[in-house]
Design a protein around this motif. Structure first.
Motif, short mmCIF file in Angstrom:
data_model
loop_
_atom_site.label_atom_id
_atom_site.label_comp_id
_atom_site.label_asym_id
_atom_site.label_seq_id
_atom_site.Cartn_x
_atom_site.Cartn_y
_atom_site.Cartn_z
N UNK A 331 0.93 -1.47 -0.01
CA UNK A 331 -0.10 0.13 0.05
C UNK A 331 0.89 1.29 0.14
N UNK A 332 2.38 1.15 1.19
CA UNK A 332 3.29 2.18 1.00
C UNK A 332 3.83 2.57 -0.55
N UNK A 333 3.47 1.87 -2.14
CA UNK A 333 4.18 1.98 -2.98
C UNK A 333 3.43 2.09 -3.94
N UNK A 334 2.00 1.95 -3.45
CA UNK A 334 0.30 2.75 -4.17
C UNK A 334 0.71 3.67 -4.10
N UNK A 335 0.60 4.15 -3.27
CA UNK A 335 0.28 5.56 -2.16
C UNK A 335 1.44 6.40 -2.58
N UNK A 336 2.84 5.93 -2.46
CA UNK A 336 3.73 6.54 -3.07
C UNK A 336 3.46 7.19 -4.42
N UNK A 337 2.97 6.94 -5.36
CA UNK A 337 2.45 6.93 -6.61
C UNK A 337 1.92 8.03 -6.66
N UNK A 338 0.51 8.84 -6.28
CA UNK A 338 0.34 9.51 -5.71
C UNK A 338 0.81 11.22 -5.87
N UNK A 339 1.87 10.58 -5.34
CA UNK A 339 2.79 11.94 -5.29
C UNK A 339 3.19 12.42 -6.42
N UNK A 340 3.15 11.83 -7.56
CA UNK A 340 3.03 12.72 -8.59
C UNK A 340 1.73 12.78 -9.29
N UNK A 341 0.62 13.14 -8.30
CA UNK A 341 -0.34 12.87 -8.92
C UNK A 341 -0.82 14.45 -9.65
N UNK A 342 -1.81 14.74 -10.81
CA UNK A 342 -1.46 15.95 -11.88
C UNK A 342 -2.43 17.36 -10.55
N UNK A 343 -3.14 16.29 -9.57
CA UNK A 343 -4.72 16.51 -8.68
C UNK A 343 -3.81 16.90 -7.09
N UNK A 344 -3.75 18.40 -7.34
CA UNK A 344 -2.12 18.48 -5.55
C UNK A 344 -2.93 17.82 -4.70
N UNK A 345 -4.14 18.27 -4.06
CA UNK A 345 -4.40 17.97 -3.52
C UNK A 345 -4.34 16.81 -2.68
N UNK A 346 -4.52 15.81 -4.11
CA UNK A 346 -4.59 14.15 -4.00
C UNK A 346 -2.96 14.19 -3.80
N UNK A 347 -1.86 14.47 -3.79
CA UNK A 347 -0.81 14.31 -3.85
C UNK A 347 -0.34 15.26 -2.71
N UNK A 348 -0.56 16.35 -1.72
CA UNK A 348 -0.28 16.64 -0.55
C UNK A 348 -1.15 15.75 0.13
N UNK A 349 -2.37 14.83 -0.07
CA UNK A 349 -3.01 14.05 0.97
C UNK A 349 -2.23 12.48 1.04
N UNK A 350 -1.59 12.20 0.41
CA UNK A 350 -0.48 10.62 0.18
C UNK A 350 1.05 11.74 0.84
N UNK A 351 1.40 13.28 1.16
CA UNK A 351 2.46 13.14 1.36
C UNK A 351 2.48 13.00 3.10
N UNK A 352 1.50 13.63 3.13
CA UNK A 352 0.55 13.86 4.63
C UNK A 352 0.69 12.51 5.42
N UNK A 353 -0.15 11.63 4.64
CA UNK A 353 -0.22 10.26 5.14
C UNK A 353 0.97 9.40 5.28
N UNK A 354 2.08 9.77 4.12
CA UNK A 354 3.33 8.76 4.07
C UNK A 354 4.66 9.64 5.43
N UNK A 355 3.97 10.58 5.60
CA UNK A 355 5.39 11.01 5.92
C UNK A 355 4.92 11.57 8.01
N UNK A 356 3.76 10.31 8.47
CA UNK A 356 3.61 9.39 9.48
C UNK A 356 3.34 8.79 9.34
N UNK A 357 4.49 7.82 8.10
CA UNK A 357 4.78 6.47 9.09
C UNK A 357 5.56 6.40 9.13
N UNK A 358 6.59 4.88 9.97
CA UNK A 358 7.71 4.77 9.98
C UNK A 358 8.21 3.35 8.68
N UNK A 359 8.92 4.51 7.47
CA UNK A 359 8.93 3.98 6.01
C UNK A 359 9.69 3.56 6.13
#
Length: 376
Positions: A331-359
């Motif tokens: 799931x981390x890989x899939x969510x990380x792929x959203x960091x390049x999403x054209x919708x900046x809201x989606x990209x930001x939400x993906x970053x905020x989630x992953x940034x809180x996880x012990x990656x």
């Protein structure tokens, strides 16, 4: 009510065809059919001005509560003139208006004591079934301003426009009186009686009703401490897939959180997610948020669908993952792929989630660093 009326009512419940040749009877469909009925009664304080304190309780052949009736014998009085109203009203097991019956030879009348026509009775029957009638907003004395020699039940040009669509023409006070009896304290007493005696078999019958009002009542009134049978549980889960938005949402809300402590029952709820409306999907995600732990299979399915979801739904899914601290390499890989999403809201939400996880995945860590640098 004597034995003859008991038997007559049993016949009416079977036919529900409208008019009985011996008496004037009008009925809507009950919550569920009955092949045979038995009738008992209880003394009830209805807290209204109608004489009589007897509530008749009708049960079906299996002993389940089926419907209720009340004998109404009162005067419709305005400006010192009265006319007797002699009628029996019926309610479903959920307190919904079911119908009415007049004693043999009895009839309702209007201005100058003109009897109701068949069309008038049918109109009254329809009006009484409307719980949202504008009649709820008025006192009786407001309906027709008092004028000299005004008829006791007249609808004149002075009748307020706000109620003309909610009454039988030339029978404003009869319409008003009956509607307020139907939707007043008697209905509330009936609902309280059903609640007190609700059991799984009766709850299933109510939830199986073809009438949405009955189903909603059942979903809102099943007691939390009732012993849930498997059949009742299955029915509640089935209703989460209802095409009626209000029904599906009420069913989802009604699922106790402790049912979701295993993957099997979580999947029963989640199985309808893909084909549900946006609002129902949000309800499902919110309910899964109450589970002690999110099933891995559901987490992976949601993660796989993230690239196809809109921004709002992505946020709801990631909020669910955050609640459960749900994170794995796939799931981390899939969510990380959203960091390049054209919708900046989606990209930001993906970053905020992953940034809180012990990656621990180095590739994901680099993607996060790249996104952060780009934002700076």
């Amino acid at each position: 009510m004597n034995r003859t009326i008991y038997l007559l009512f049993a016949v009416v419940l079977l036919s529900l065809s409208g008019k009985n040749p011996e008496t004037l009877t009008y009925f809507h469909s009950p919550t569920f059919p009955a092949q045979n009925t038995t009738i008992s009664h209880e003394v009830v304080n209805f807290n209204d001005t109608i004489p009589g304190d007897t509530l008749f309780i009708i049960k079906n052949e299996d002993g389940l509560l089926h419907s209720y009736s009340r004998k109404i014998l009162t005067g419709v009085c305005i400006d010192g003139e009265c006319r007797l109203l002699n009628i029996t009203l019926y309610w479903t097991v959920t307190g919904r208006y079911l119908g009415f019956q007049l004693p043999q030879g009895e009839f309702l009348s209007k201005t100058e004591h003109d009897p109701f026509t068949q069309q008038d009775y049918e109109h009254l029957h329809a009006l009484l079934a409307d719980p949202y009638s504008n009649l709820a907003n008025y006192r009786m004395e407001e309906l027709v301003p008092m004028v000299e020699n005004d008829e006791v039940d007249g609808v004149s040009a002075a009748t307020i426009a706000g109620v003309k669509d909610y009454i039988v023409e030339n029978a404003v006070y009869t319409s008003y009186t009956l509607w307020h009896i139907v939707h007043g304290t008697t209905s509330k007493k009936i609902q309280a009686h059903t609640q007190k005696h609700l059991q799984p078999d009766l709850a299933i019958e109510i939830l199986n009703s073809s009438n949405q009002q009955d189903v909603i009542w059942g979903l809102e009134n099943i007691p939390s401490d009732m012993a849930w049978t498997k059949a009742l549980q299955d029915k509640l889960f089935a209703l989460t897939a209802s095409n009626e938005l209000l029904v599906s949402n009420k069913a989802i809300e009604g699922i106790p959180s402790n049912w979701l402590d295993n993957e099997k029952d979580q999947l029963k709820l989640f199985s309808h997610f893909e084909n549900s409306s946006y609002f129902t999907q949000v309800k499902i995600l919110n309910k899964l948020g109450e589970a002690p732990k999110l099933a891995t299979s559901i987490q992976l399915t949601l993660a796989e669908n993230l690239p196809e979801l809109n921004g709002s739904m992505v946020k709801h899914v990631l909020d669910l993952f955050t609640i459960h601290q749900a994170s794995n390499r796939e799931s981390e890989k899939i969510i990380a792929s959203l960091l390049n999403h054209e919708n900046q809201f989606i990209a930001r939400k993906a970053f905020q989630f992953l940034n809180q996880q012990p990656i621990s995945n180095r590739k994901v860590i680099r993607q996060l660093e790249k996104y952060e640098q780009k934002q700076n």
